[in-house]
Design a protein around this motif. Structure first.
Motif, short mmCIF file in Angstrom:
data_model
loop_
_atom_site.label_atom_id
_atom_site.label_comp_id
_atom_site.label_asym_id
_atom_site.label_seq_id
_atom_site.Cartn_x
_atom_site.Cartn_y
_atom_site.Cartn_z
N LEU A 1 11.69 78.76 -49.32
CA LEU A 1 11.10 79.99 -49.87
C LEU A 1 11.73 80.34 -51.22
O LEU A 1 11.03 80.71 -52.17
CB LEU A 1 11.27 81.14 -48.89
CG LEU A 1 10.80 82.50 -49.36
CD1 LEU A 1 9.29 82.53 -49.50
CD2 LEU A 1 11.28 83.58 -48.41
N ASP A 2 13.02 80.21 -51.30
CA ASP A 2 13.74 80.49 -52.55
C ASP A 2 13.27 79.57 -53.68
O ASP A 2 12.99 80.02 -54.79
CB ASP A 2 15.24 80.34 -52.32
CG ASP A 2 16.04 80.60 -53.58
OD1 ASP A 2 15.95 81.72 -54.10
OD2 ASP A 2 16.73 79.66 -54.03
N ARG A 3 13.16 78.30 -53.40
CA ARG A 3 12.69 77.34 -54.41
C ARG A 3 11.23 77.62 -54.79
O ARG A 3 10.85 77.49 -55.95
CB ARG A 3 12.82 75.90 -53.91
CG ARG A 3 14.24 75.46 -53.62
CD ARG A 3 15.10 75.44 -54.86
NE ARG A 3 15.84 76.70 -54.98
CZ ARG A 3 16.52 77.08 -56.03
NH1 ARG A 3 16.58 76.31 -57.09
NH2 ARG A 3 17.15 78.22 -56.08
N TYR A 4 10.42 78.00 -53.82
CA TYR A 4 9.02 78.32 -54.08
C TYR A 4 8.92 79.51 -55.03
O TYR A 4 8.15 79.49 -56.00
CB TYR A 4 8.29 78.62 -52.78
CG TYR A 4 6.88 79.11 -52.96
CD1 TYR A 4 5.86 78.23 -53.30
CD2 TYR A 4 6.57 80.46 -52.80
CE1 TYR A 4 4.56 78.68 -53.48
CE2 TYR A 4 5.29 80.92 -52.97
CZ TYR A 4 4.28 80.03 -53.30
OH TYR A 4 3.01 80.48 -53.49
N LEU A 5 9.70 80.55 -54.76
CA LEU A 5 9.67 81.73 -55.63
C LEU A 5 10.15 81.39 -57.03
O LEU A 5 9.64 81.93 -58.02
CB LEU A 5 10.53 82.84 -55.04
CG LEU A 5 10.00 83.50 -53.78
CD1 LEU A 5 11.00 84.49 -53.23
CD2 LEU A 5 8.67 84.15 -54.05
N LEU A 6 11.11 80.50 -57.15
CA LEU A 6 11.61 80.09 -58.47
C LEU A 6 10.55 79.32 -59.24
O LEU A 6 10.38 79.51 -60.44
CB LEU A 6 12.87 79.25 -58.32
CG LEU A 6 13.50 78.76 -59.62
CD1 LEU A 6 13.97 79.93 -60.46
CD2 LEU A 6 14.63 77.82 -59.33
N ILE A 7 9.80 78.47 -58.55
CA ILE A 7 8.78 77.67 -59.23
C ILE A 7 7.56 78.52 -59.60
O ILE A 7 7.01 78.38 -60.69
CB ILE A 7 8.37 76.48 -58.33
CG1 ILE A 7 9.51 75.48 -58.27
CG2 ILE A 7 7.11 75.81 -58.86
CD1 ILE A 7 9.31 74.39 -57.25
N LEU B 1 10.39 83.47 -64.54
CA LEU B 1 10.91 84.57 -65.35
C LEU B 1 11.23 85.81 -64.52
O LEU B 1 12.11 86.59 -64.88
CB LEU B 1 9.89 84.91 -66.45
CG LEU B 1 9.60 83.77 -67.43
CD1 LEU B 1 8.53 84.19 -68.43
CD2 LEU B 1 10.87 83.34 -68.14
N ARG B 2 10.53 85.99 -63.42
CA ARG B 2 10.79 87.15 -62.55
C ARG B 2 11.74 86.82 -61.39
O ARG B 2 12.04 87.69 -60.58
CB ARG B 2 9.49 87.69 -62.01
CG ARG B 2 8.69 88.43 -63.06
CD ARG B 2 7.51 89.12 -62.44
NE ARG B 2 6.44 88.14 -62.32
CZ ARG B 2 5.40 88.26 -61.54
NH1 ARG B 2 5.27 89.31 -60.78
NH2 ARG B 2 4.46 87.34 -61.50
N TYR B 3 12.19 85.60 -61.32
CA TYR B 3 13.01 85.18 -60.19
C TYR B 3 14.31 85.98 -60.10
O TYR B 3 14.70 86.42 -59.03
CB TYR B 3 13.31 83.68 -60.29
CG TYR B 3 14.24 83.19 -59.21
CD1 TYR B 3 13.78 83.00 -57.92
CD2 TYR B 3 15.58 82.94 -59.47
CE1 TYR B 3 14.62 82.56 -56.92
CE2 TYR B 3 16.43 82.49 -58.48
CZ TYR B 3 15.95 82.31 -57.21
OH TYR B 3 16.79 81.89 -56.22
N LYS B 4 14.98 86.18 -61.22
CA LYS B 4 16.26 86.90 -61.22
C LYS B 4 16.07 88.35 -60.77
O LYS B 4 16.97 88.93 -60.16
CB LYS B 4 16.89 86.87 -62.61
CG LYS B 4 17.44 85.54 -63.00
CD LYS B 4 18.81 85.38 -62.46
CE LYS B 4 19.40 84.10 -63.02
NZ LYS B 4 20.63 83.76 -62.41
N THR C 1 17.94 89.02 -55.84
CA THR C 1 19.26 89.54 -56.17
C THR C 1 20.26 89.03 -55.14
O THR C 1 19.87 88.47 -54.10
CB THR C 1 19.24 91.08 -56.16
OG1 THR C 1 18.91 91.53 -54.85
CG2 THR C 1 18.24 91.62 -57.17
N SER C 2 21.52 89.21 -55.40
CA SER C 2 22.54 88.75 -54.45
C SER C 2 22.47 89.54 -53.15
O SER C 2 22.71 88.99 -52.07
CB SER C 2 23.93 88.84 -55.07
OG SER C 2 24.21 90.16 -55.46
N CYS C 3 22.12 90.82 -53.24
CA CYS C 3 21.97 91.62 -52.00
C CYS C 3 20.79 91.13 -51.17
O CYS C 3 20.88 91.06 -49.94
CB CYS C 3 21.77 93.09 -52.36
SG CYS C 3 23.25 93.86 -52.99
#
Length: 98
Positions: A58-64, A68-71, A75-77
């Motif tokens: 899921l994390d990799r999907y959101l990054l791909i 630009l909005r991934y960060k 968040t770390s929380c």
């Protein structure tokens, strides 16, 4: 990745040695009440490993999808919350049936 490492390490250190004894002797050789605890740890660690892989995917999907909005999204929380949710679901699925 650290959470995935910990779940796989727990499989190797907690789950596999009794499973190896069970396989070698063909029967359960440890105390009887330890069997249900071992089975719960087996389900918890394996479920946590699978759920960690799902969260990483899921994390990799959101990054791909939106780099630009991934960060702003991850968040770390939020990442810590996902990890805690993963382990909570795995623990509830394994220890509640006992």
């Amino acid at each position: 990745l650290v959470s995935l490492f910990m779940s796989d390490l727990m499989v190797g250190l907690v789950v596999m040695p009794p499973a190896m004894l069970n396989q070698l002797y063909g029967r359960w050789v440890l105390r009887g009440d330890f069997c249900s605890l071992w089975a719960s740890f087996d389900v918890m660690c394996c479920s946590a490993s699978i759920l960690n892989l799902c969260i990483i995917s899921l994390d990799r999907y959101l990054l791909i999808i939106s780099p630009l909005r991934y960060k702003l999204r991850m968040t770390s929380c939020r990442a810590l919350g996902l990890i805690l949710a993963t382990w909570t679901v795995a623990a509830l699925a394994s220890f509640l049936p006992i």
